[in-house]
Write an enzyme that holds these catalytic residues in place. Sequence first.
Site, PDB file in Angstrom:
ATOM      1  N   LYS A  80     -31.984  57.382-112.761  1.00 54.99           N
ATOM      2  CA  LYS A  80     -32.910  57.942-113.751  1.00 54.99           C
ATOM      3  C   LYS A  80     -32.416  57.565-115.143  1.00 54.99           C
ATOM      4  CE  LYS A  80     -34.943  62.557-114.707  1.00 54.99           C
ATOM      5  NZ  LYS A  80     -34.901  63.973-114.294  1.00 54.99           N
ATOM      6  N   SER A 155     -39.459  65.709-113.049  1.00 54.85           N
ATOM      7  CA  SER A 155     -39.433  64.630-114.013  1.00 54.85           C
ATOM      8  C   SER A 155     -38.845  63.325-113.474  1.00 54.85           C
ATOM      9  CB  SER A 155     -38.626  65.061-115.242  1.00 54.85           C
ATOM     10  OG  SER A 155     -37.285  65.329-114.876  1.00 54.85           O
ATOM     11  N   SER A 179     -36.769  68.938-110.732  1.00 59.17           N
ATOM     12  CA  SER A 179     -37.070  67.526-110.996  1.00 59.17           C
ATOM     13  C   SER A 179     -36.541  66.511-109.996  1.00 59.17           C
ATOM     14  CB  SER A 179     -36.567  67.142-112.380  1.00 59.17           C
ATOM     15  OG  SER A 179     -37.493  67.565-113.334  1.00 59.17           O
TER      16      SER A 179
END
Length: 493
Positions: A80, A155, A179
Amino acid sequence: MSDPADLTIKAAGDAMRAGELTSLDLTEAALERARITESHLHAFLTLDQAGAKEAAAAADAALAAGEDAGPLHGIPIALKDNMCTKGIETTASSQILSGWIPPYNATVVDRLSAAGAVVVGKTNLDEFAMGSSTENSAYGTTRNPWDTDTVPGGSSGGSAAAVAAGSALGAFGSDTGGSIRQPASLCGVVGMKPTYGLVSRYGLIAFASSLDQIGPFARSVEDAAVLLEAVAGFDIHDATSIRGDVPNIRGSLSEGVAGLKVGIVTELSTTGIDPEVREAVVQTVNELSDAGAEVVDVSLPSCEYGLSAYYLIAPAECSANLARFDGVRYGLRAAGSTTEEMMAATRAEGFGPEVIRRILLGTYALSAGYYDAFYGQAQRVRTLIRREFAAAYEDVDVLVAPTSPTTAFPIGERTADPIAMYYADVCTIPMNLTGDPGISVPVGLDSKGLPIGFQVMAPALGEERLFQVAKAVEDIAGFTARAALATSEVVQP
Ligand code: GLN
């Protein structure tokens, strides 16, 4: 052999050690998958093709020389884009960090590199990890590889989509309110949030420091355990990381659930849960019972207030953490005739609308006169929730619930309604408030052909039990479906 991009980490490792596959073959297969799918998905913000191939060749050379770094040796993984990678742009999907190249690696990045993993790229996220759909990225939305008209969740939507599509065999994300687990659920992969403090956050761009945790995405429970083992453990650079032994993670993986007591959390499994999701969860629970688990209903009434407490605590902490982005030290700097004007202009230009909403909410909740009524009250609710879960674990080994109240929703459906978007994390937020670990395992598809995730929760440092039950769920559900964009009909030119 099938396309190597579709292998699990375990199968790829076995094939490499049997001399049937090299890390370079595997990495090129993952990069090729990204080349074919990225125009549909936009899972990555940066693909490091040259760096990945170089690392893969080095992994092959090391293996040939008898240096085996373990189960991640030569395995392509994605990160990420809120984890610092030395020399590779790291933006947290924000304009304010556009072009920022970290001078150091996050601890997880160093540990993965020591474990021989090959980083293929940095994945898209909601700006500063604030969101549940990846639509809040300043660099465009990621789409769900099962149906590109729907969101991948968030996310960490880019990490989930990359693993589901075959552009990486595993990935890492961060989970502040759900997330990792929620996008894993929406993309039909395994996603796990470790116990708070088990994985170092040094080099993770902070959102809400009392809630943030880094954790893995994978295509199997065993792979997720392998990824977690590679990064877990005390780090001198993170004062919140736990000293002492890392819990046994793969120790009981195949021991099944016979004799274990499983509690299904009433408040997270009924009201507001899509009937098809509920049905899949009930069916899985029944099958756990057939496999020898004792299943009981557990009522945790304060869960009802979890979402409200989270949306005070997380914005309050983010308003402090994001104060550092002022145009002086990192990334973007807007014009202004005084320092104050420059800072205000930089922040107005550099932050997107959701980030600004959170900073305003958080600043308000912390301000004199309101602090106790909002932030203080939210902390008291957090304590209540923590106590309720702790009491439940005196009677049951693990708790279960859906991961997400719905399957993947259409792109654009919730962008105008922040409350509807916030609701996506209603089932995952309690584990962030308590600090306990949670994992999402895919158990089936709904009538639209979209994946449904099943969540297992355990007490702090109960990772061994958590993975044991998750593996049993995986075996029982026998989920083998693959995302439309990862099937050979679609990707073959
Ligand atoms: N969706 C939640 C939020 O917007 C959780 C995000 C996260 O876990 N990073 O805050």
